[in-house]
Design a protein around this motif. Structure first.
Motif, short mmCIF file in Angstrom:
data_model
loop_
_atom_site.label_atom_id
_atom_site.label_comp_id
_atom_site.label_asym_id
_atom_site.label_seq_id
_atom_site.Cartn_x
_atom_site.Cartn_y
_atom_site.Cartn_z
N GLY A 168 0.76 -1.09 0.39
CA GLY A 168 0.23 -0.23 0.04
C GLY A 168 0.98 1.63 0.02
N LEU A 169 1.89 1.31 0.66
CA LEU A 169 2.83 2.88 0.59
C LEU A 169 3.24 2.56 -0.50
CD1 LEU A 169 4.52 2.27 4.45
CD2 LEU A 169 2.56 4.00 3.80
N LEU A 170 3.55 1.70 -0.83
CA LEU A 170 4.62 1.44 -2.45
C LEU A 170 3.80 2.49 -3.42
CD1 LEU A 170 6.67 -1.44 -1.99
CD2 LEU A 170 7.89 0.28 -2.38
N ILE A 171 2.51 1.23 -3.45
CA ILE A 171 1.89 1.86 -4.50
C ILE A 171 1.36 3.49 -4.23
CG2 ILE A 171 -0.49 1.06 -3.72
CD1 ILE A 171 -0.54 -0.10 -6.51
N GLY A 432 11.58 -2.62 -12.27
CA GLY A 432 12.32 -2.05 -11.64
C GLY A 432 12.54 -2.33 -9.53
N ILE A 433 11.06 -1.68 -9.32
CA ILE A 433 11.18 -1.72 -7.91
C ILE A 433 10.91 -3.68 -7.67
CG2 ILE A 433 9.08 -2.08 -6.15
CD1 ILE A 433 9.38 1.16 -7.85
N SER A 448 13.18 1.88 -2.37
CA SER A 448 12.25 1.79 -2.88
C SER A 448 11.07 3.35 -2.62
CB SER A 448 11.74 1.10 -3.72
OG SER A 448 12.38 -0.52 -4.00
N LEU A 449 11.54 3.26 -1.61
CA LEU A 449 10.25 4.60 -1.08
C LEU A 449 11.54 5.83 -1.25
CD1 LEU A 449 8.52 2.61 1.69
CD2 LEU A 449 7.08 3.11 -0.14
#
Length: 468
Positions: A168-171, A432-433, A448-449
């Motif tokens: 959820g945080l990534l998206i 990539g992520i 990533s974040l």
């Protein structure tokens, strides 16, 4: 938590996942904040909703026109391949999630966290430098499902609540950061008006196009500037040119597939001669395309005007990130269709390459990425680099969609499910992520974040005076 999810589910199903309703509410709210009358706010909301629904009718018509042709191709040549398409990729990811014993409701948690993250980052605009509110709910649903599978596959030990929070945080950060990347590019496209950003699945591609299109050619040598000689000048008319182009493209494919194969997937084949069917099929694409463009003009006009109220009174400096089709009102039909055709040719050459080199994974063109990605890139490319860029960039994009899609299908175990999301961001940014997360685990998520959140800071540093 169940109560919160239940409320969000109801709101999402009623409003967020149905863009016309969300557009209507945003437009009505914007006009209200601008102190328009109640009736003006309601009227603006209705026009925005109707415009978006007209857009959807056109888009759905184009997709459904292409679907039986794709099925006919696969049946005619006995092809067993993964299809490069967001709808098929979403279905493949959902099946994969279920096969590992996870509930599809996990994607609703991902949506809740991601959407909350986007709004929070915009509310903290002075710190985060994020200006864009992601409004394309139908895209959010598909991306949440597909990316949930990617991260679950990359981190099998986190197929749990912690994993859902991380996804959820990534998206949410991805929606915020990459739609924010399209603000300046779209501002240049619209000749200085900061009217909207793009919230779709080719946002990184738009940014790259805006940065490098000028290296392909001269912006003055645009698609619109081409003067066809003699009798060919009739093709400069958008409707005539679109119809002839689609007749050549679809006519060639349908001639190869043949009436027997097509008859299994489209009952309309038997209702008339095959020649008549081919002509109708080709012209119907142009009809739906014109419908789409009509809807675009309606809803963009309303969201552009009304969002000034939201950006001035509610979310200071915010810009709506809308469907990529909104950009089609700023280019000719010939530019849009040129991007589609060149992207298709790029995919075709890449797929033939996979066959020649006996790739263990075979890809097949799907409609959504090959049209919406490459038509959108052509619009931006033509503005910055003229017709050469409008042809070259979608062509390169088509090659990348096919080849990187094959890599993605192989890396994320989706070959047996027959689909890959296909849009450019999923085959570049998210590969990539996914690679970082797979290599470094939870530290890869954090990395990533951090890397994504640094992007708007760099944008702001380069353009402090005009950024807001």
């Amino acid at each position: 938590m169940d109560i919160v999810i239940g409320i969000f589910q109801a709101v999402f199903d009623t409003i967020i996942s149905f863009p016309p309703f969300l557009m209507a509410i945003l437009v009505a709210l914007g006009y209200t904040l601008m102190k328009k009358t109640v009736w003006e706010a309601i009227a603006g909301g209705i026009k925005a909703a109707v415009g978006y629904m007209i857009l959807q009718v056109g888009a759905k018509g184009m997709i459904t026109s292409f679907a039986p042709i794709l099925q006919g191709l696969m049946d005619r040549f006995k092809i067993n391949a993964a299809v490069i398409d967001s709808n098929i990729g979403f279905a493949a990811a959902n099946q994969a999630i279920q096969d590992i014993g996870q509930s599809l409701s996990s994607t609703m948690f991902v949506l809740l966290i991601g959407f909350a993250m986007n709004i929070s980052l915009v509310m903290l605009i002075k710190i985060t430098k994020i200006r864009t509110v992601y409004t394309t709910g139908h895209i959010m649903v598909k991306q949440a499902g597909f990316i949930t599978w990617m991260i679950f596959y990359a981190l099998p030990d986190f197929q749990n609540t912690i994993g859902i929070i991380m996804i959820g945080l990534l998206i949410g950060v991805y929606w915020s950061v990459f739609s924010n990347l399209t603000v300046e590019a779209t501002q240049r496209l619209t000749d200085g008006e900061r009217v909207f950003a793009v919230g779709h699945s080719q946002m990184f591609g738009i940014w790259l196009t805006d940065k490098f299109a000028h290296k392909f050619g001269d912006a003055e040598d645009s698609v619109e500037s081409v003067k066809l000689p003699g009798v060919l000048s009739v093709l400069s008319d958008n409707i005539v040119g679109s119809s002839v182009l689609m007749l050549i493209m679809f006519g060639s494919i349908l001639a190869i597939v043949g009436s027997d194969a097509m008859n299994q997937f489209d009952p309309n084949v038997a209702k008339s001669s095959y020649t008549s069917y081919v002509i109708q099929k080709s012209l119907s694409f142009t009809v739906n395309f014109i419908i789409l463009q009509t809807g675009v003009k309606m809803f963009v006009a309303e969201i552009t005007e009304s969002f000034h109220g939201i950006s001035e009174k509610l979310l200071k400096g915010a810009v709506p990130a809308v469907d990529c089709a909104a950009t089609y009102g700023f280019a000719s039909s010939n530019t849009i269709l040129l991007g589609f055709v060149c992207g298709f040719l790029g995919q075709l050459i890449a797929i033939l390459g996979l066959l020649v080199f006996k790739s263990p994974i075979l890809m097949l063109t799907g409609f959504v990425p090959v049209f919406f990605d490459n038509a959108t890139l052509a619009v931006y490319a033509n503005k910055r680099g003229g017709r050469k860029a409008a042809m070259g960039i979608p062509f390169i994009s088509g090659i990348m969609q096919a080849l990187l899609g094959a890599v993605g299908v192989m890396l994320y175990g989706l070959a047996k499910y027959g689909g890959w999301y296909g849009n450019l961001d999923l085959s570049t940014v998210w590969l990539g992520i996914g690679g970082i997360v797979k290599s470094f685990g939870i530290f890869g998520v954090i990395l990533s974040l951090i890397l994504m959140l640094l992007i708007p800071q760099l944008q702001y540093k380069r353009n402090k005076e005009n950024y807001f």
